[in-house]
Design a protein around this motif. Structure first.
Motif, PDB file in Angstrom:
ATOM      1  N   ILE A 480       0.844  -1.199   0.000  1.00 14.44           N
ATOM      2  CA  ILE A 480       0.000   0.000   0.000  1.00 14.44           C
ATOM      3  C   ILE A 480       0.880   1.250   0.000  1.00 14.44           C
ATOM      4  O   ILE A 480       0.568   2.257  -0.620  1.00 14.44           O
ATOM      5  N   LEU A 490      -2.934   8.177   0.283  1.00 14.41           N
ATOM      6  CA  LEU A 490      -3.751   7.208   1.032  1.00 14.41           C
ATOM      7  C   LEU A 490      -5.217   7.635   1.083  1.00 14.41           C
ATOM      8  O   LEU A 490      -6.121   6.839   0.788  1.00 14.41           O
ATOM      9  N   ALA A 491      -5.456   8.890   1.456  1.00 23.43           N
ATOM     10  CA  ALA A 491      -6.837   9.348   1.633  1.00 23.43           C
ATOM     11  C   ALA A 491      -7.604   9.258   0.320  1.00 23.43           C
ATOM     12  O   ALA A 491      -8.754   8.804   0.283  1.00 23.43           O
ATOM     13  N   ARG A 493      -6.974   7.275  -2.218  1.00 18.89           N
ATOM     14  CA  ARG A 493      -7.197   5.874  -2.591  1.00 18.89           C
ATOM     15  C   ARG A 493      -8.294   5.254  -1.740  1.00 18.89           C
ATOM     16  O   ARG A 493      -9.059   4.415  -2.196  1.00 18.89           O
ATOM     17  N   GLN A 494      -8.338   5.670  -0.456  1.00 17.54           N
ATOM     18  CA  GLN A 494      -9.414   5.192   0.413  1.00 17.54           C
ATOM     19  C   GLN A 494     -10.767   5.672  -0.128  1.00 17.54           C
ATOM     20  O   GLN A 494     -11.714   4.906  -0.239  1.00 17.54           O
ATOM     21  N   ILE A 499      -8.242   1.010  -1.675  1.00 17.50           N
ATOM     22  CA  ILE A 499      -7.759   0.328  -0.475  1.00 17.50           C
ATOM     23  C   ILE A 499      -8.827   0.504   0.597  1.00 17.50           C
ATOM     24  O   ILE A 499      -9.702   1.351   0.458  1.00 17.50           O
ATOM     25  N   ASP A 500      -8.751  -0.341   1.651  1.00 19.57           N
ATOM     26  CA  ASP A 500      -9.716  -0.156   2.727  1.00 19.57           C
ATOM     27  C   ASP A 500      -9.029  -0.215   4.081  1.00 19.57           C
ATOM     28  O   ASP A 500      -8.873  -1.277   4.672  1.00 19.57           O
ATOM     29  N   LEU A 501      -8.601   0.945   4.539  1.00 22.15           N
ATOM     30  CA  LEU A 501      -7.904   0.997   5.822  1.00 22.15           C
ATOM     31  C   LEU A 501      -8.864   0.838   6.993  1.00 22.15           C
ATOM     32  O   LEU A 501      -8.442   0.546   8.106  1.00 22.15           O
ATOM     33  N   TYR A 502     -10.164   1.041   6.750  1.00 22.30           N
ATOM     34  CA  TYR A 502     -11.126   0.910   7.852  1.00 22.30           C
ATOM     35  C   TYR A 502     -11.171  -0.514   8.393  1.00 22.30           C
ATOM     36  O   TYR A 502     -11.607  -0.755   9.498  1.00 22.30           O
ATOM     37  N   ARG A 524     -12.818   3.951  12.090  1.00 16.32           N
ATOM     38  CA  ARG A 524     -12.931   5.012  11.097  1.00 16.32           C
ATOM     39  C   ARG A 524     -12.300   6.294  11.654  1.00 16.32           C
ATOM     40  O   ARG A 524     -11.561   6.987  10.985  1.00 16.32           O
ATOM     41  N   VAL A 527      -8.496   6.209  11.529  1.00 10.09           N
ATOM     42  CA  VAL A 527      -8.014   6.388  10.155  1.00 10.09           C
ATOM     43  C   VAL A 527      -8.170   7.853   9.736  1.00 10.09           C
ATOM     44  O   VAL A 527      -7.274   8.431   9.124  1.00 10.09           O
ATOM     45  N   GLU A 528      -9.301   8.457  10.123  1.00 10.50           N
ATOM     46  CA  GLU A 528      -9.493   9.880   9.799  1.00 10.50           C
ATOM     47  C   GLU A 528      -8.410  10.724  10.481  1.00 10.50           C
ATOM     48  O   GLU A 528      -7.897  11.679   9.908  1.00 10.50           O
TER      49      GLU A 528
END
Ligand SMILES: [Zn+2]
Length: 713
Positions: A480, A490-491, A493-494, A499-502, A524, A527-528
């Motif tokens: 990633i 990252l943000a 792509r999320q 990608i799913d960082l959550y 969440r 990640v935020e």
């Protein structure tokens, strides 16, 4: 350990269980307590093996495997406080000769004559936890740990429960930062450990760890139950001076209600200092606090401010450490770690042993030659030594205890991470073979790439909160994040669903893929928060940005020199790109920066000579805008931003003091005269530089005129 390929299905299942359990225990210790048992490298090794086994046996992977988690930010518990004045660390002296040299150095810097008195204070060095207390209008406003020296943790609520820390002061300066050590007496420590054991809790290793753990309790009520004490030993920001000398200032703090060490004395020479040191050392065992040395400080505060700082330490103080402590143990293995510049560093894994109250399980082996010289072999009984905060080292092999058949250690010739050849280069300047063996894998070496990323996000570099070493390693492994620029996408792509960082849960228990809504929401949030701190990192200071790039030989101090000299990243980068030819003006300009030598200059120049580095920097600059440097202090002074060169013999101060003063006022100090020089300060006997300055039309001033300019500033 058995290679993953040879594991049977049952063995793999058993090992997944064991690894999962160990990682969860380690996470818990890491986040909830103050004493992680595993080093980061050991922890990473566990995770790596787990991931490898899961890949080989995908059906055995558990739905809540810790390999799916990114881990939490370790500093999430306490808010951060930026120190108004950095909390510096002291230089160390180990030998009597170091102390004599320190006193000489101070005298030289201040240009004291043989008959001029120089008074120093000597006091025990408390082995505790540094704390900075800020009082405004007489009320305790905040209490912060040292942290990295610039930013510490807010432990105000906990500090207020300590009896030695007054919550109100009367007659104090309006702003007063008091600095000192939180500690636990050996007797209180023994009592606390008895109570912890009786309650079935784990005992602390030593009073220092117990004090740190107690101060950093999440619940202040727990801290209140712990017998913590506090000694003041100095100060940070103050709205008015506390006195004219260190000794008087400490007496003032004493009068304000702080505990000040009663053994602090004034000395007139290095000989006096050493006799105080011997006395304190012989009384050490009977004191009701642990100490690890004696601190010496220049008494006169006007001298202290003239002496100033070098890098992270004051020139006017030094800590004289007590001799190291030693213990015998067994060398179980030699691990090779790969650093961000490809250096292969051997680390000794030891049977854990207590050395001076601290459990030691790793020690440095320095390098290949050191292992060969001492003929250190796996399985040997060894003597390990620990001095203060320095990494423990192996000082001796007990040859009479060597097992039959122990083999001479063969240092790997290939990188353990990418298998590229690892070589020892010849230093072009000295013609000597480097002591360090380096991986030649460069960009293909995952270990180097991960270390570079860890360096990039670290606190002293880009300081991206929520992206620690473990997260970087995990996100790298999952492709990633492969280079610094990837962090800043990252943000996006999320948001795009790439990608799913959550799904990476982050809490102190570690490691679950989340299903239920409430947990999803908590995750969440973290990640935020990470995205927010990445956003905040898009406009770093120039010096942090240069440091973060991780160029060889370019540390924090050099990065600051580059930033002050070149002011913008463009100016720095284009000069570095043009400096490949050693005869070029650009190269000479690098060398004209005071404090920059050929090796350091080559670090920056060679970095920009690599096309892939330039491309990676360009991708990064699409997301990040380093701020132009401004003169840090005295920005409005007449000499701020000017390039100054000193030549000849100065009468009223030393060259070092003059340079330090110029830098403090925002000037740049260069070593040679060029068209870019603004002022040449010419002392007695000025020669060729003076001539060159006159040729170039550079302004030449006398020492007296310089003193007037600086005192007006
Ligand atoms: Zn490698």
């Amino acid at each position: 350990m058995k290679p993953v390929k040879q594991l049977t299905r049952d063995e793999a299942a058993a090992e997944i269980d064991r690894l999962t359990n160990e990682i969860q225990v380690a996470d818990e210790e890491y986040y909830a307590k103050d004493k992680p048992r595993l080093t980061d490298a050991e922890y990473d090794a566990l995770r790596r093996r787990l991931i490898l086994i899961e890949r080989a046996f995908p059906k055995l992977k558990q739905p809540d495997s810790p390999s799916d988690s990114v881990g939490a930010s370790p500093s999430a518990t306490f808010a951060k406080i930026e120190h108004a004045q950095a909390m510096l660390s002291l230089d160390n002296a180990f030998e009597d000769a170091d102390v004599a040299e320190f006193v000489e150095r101070v005298r030289r810097f201040l240009k004291l004559g043989a008959n001029d008195a120089l008074v120093l204070t000597a006091e025990p060095k408390i082995d505790g936890l540094s704390l900075s207390l800020r009082y405004e209008a007489g009320a305790l406003k905040s209490a912060a740990t040292r942290g990295d020296g610039r930013i510490g943790e807010d432990v105000t609520a906990n500090a207020l429960t300590i009896e030695d820390i007054p919550s109100r002061l009367s007659g104090a300066p309006d702003v007063l930062e008091v600095r000192g050590e939180v500690y636990m007496s050996p007797a209180d420590f023994a009592g606390l450990n008895d109570r912890l054991r009786a309650a079935g809790d784990e005992a602390a290793a030593n009073p220092r760890n117990a004090a740190a753990g107690s101060l950093r309790q999440i619940d202040p009520a727990v801290t209140a139950m712990r017998p913590l004490k506090f000694f003041a030993h100095g100060w940070g920001e103050t709205s008015e001076p506390l006195g004219e000398t260190q000794f008087d200032a400490m007496a003032r703090l004493d009068a304000l209600g702080f505990q000040v060490n009663p053994r602090m004395t004034r000395c007139g020479s290095a000989v006096d200092l050493l006799s105080v040191y011997r006395r304190i050392e012989s009384d050490r065992a009977g004191l009701d606090y642990d100490i690890d040395g004696v601190v010496y400080k220049v008494d006169r505060l006007d001298y202290q401010s003239r002496l100033g700082f070098v890098s992270r330490s004051p020139r006017w103080a030094i800590a004289h450490k007590f001799p190291a402590e030693r213990a015998t143990t067994v060398l179980e293995a030699i691990d090779i770690q790969v650093g961000r510049t490809g250096a292969l560093t051997p680390v000794a894994r030891l049977t854990p042993v207590t050395v001076g109250g601290v459990v030691v399980s790793n020690a440095t082996l320095h390098n290949e030659d050191e292992i060969a010289r001492k003929d250190i072999r796996v399985g040997d009984a060894v003597i390990v030594q620990r001095a203060g905060d320095v990494i423990p080292q192996i000082v001796e092999v007990l040859l009479d205890k060597r097992l039959k058949g122990a083999k001479r250690y063969k240092f790997p010739q290939n990188c353990p991470s990418c298998d590229s050849a690892a070589v020892r280069e010849e230093n072009p300047a000295t013609g000597k073979i480097d002591v360090v063996r380096r991986c030649t894998g460069g960009l293909v070496c995952p270990a180097q790439a991960v270390e570079r990323l860890k360096h990039f996000v670290s606190r002293r570099a880009m300081d991206i909160d929520g992206l620690g070493e473990k997260q970087v390693a995990a996100l790298f492994e999952e492709r990633i994040i492969r280079e610094p620029a990837d962090i800043f996408t990252l943000a996006a792509r999320q948001a795009a669903g790439d990608i799913d960082l959550y799904t990476y849960k982050k809490d102190k228990k570690g490691a679950f893929v989340v299903k239920d809504g409430e947990r999803q929401a908590t995750n969440r949030k973290s990640v935020e928060n990470l995205f927010a701190s990445i956003e905040a990192a898009r406009a770093p200071s120039l010096e942090r940005f240069i440091f973060a790039l991780g160029m060889r030989h370019v540390g924090e101090t050099t990065a600051r020199l580059f930033a002050q000299h070149f002011q913008t990243f463009d100016a720095f980068a284009s000069m570095a790109k043009g400096a490949h030819d050693r005869e070029s003006d650009a190269f000479k300009e690098f060398l004209s920066i005071d404090g920059v030598g050929e090796l350091v200059a080559a670090g920056a120049i060679n970095f920009f000579a690599e096309p892939h580095n330039r491309a990676a920097v360009d991708r990064l600059l699409a997301a990040v805008s380093p701020q132009a440097a401004k003169a840090p202090i005295g920005g409005s002074s007449a000499i701020a931003g000017k390039t100054v060169v000193f030549t000849g013999t100065l009468e009223t101060m030393t060259r070092d003091e003059a340079k330090a003063q110029a830098i403090a006022l925002g000037a740049k100090v260069a070593g040679s005269v060029s068209a870019r020089t603004d002022i040449l300060v010419a002392g007695a006997g000025a020669g060729s530089k003076m001539k060159k300055a006159e040729e170039l039309g550079v302004r030449v001033v006398t020492e007296e005129a310089w003193r007037e300019m600086t005192s007006a500033a």
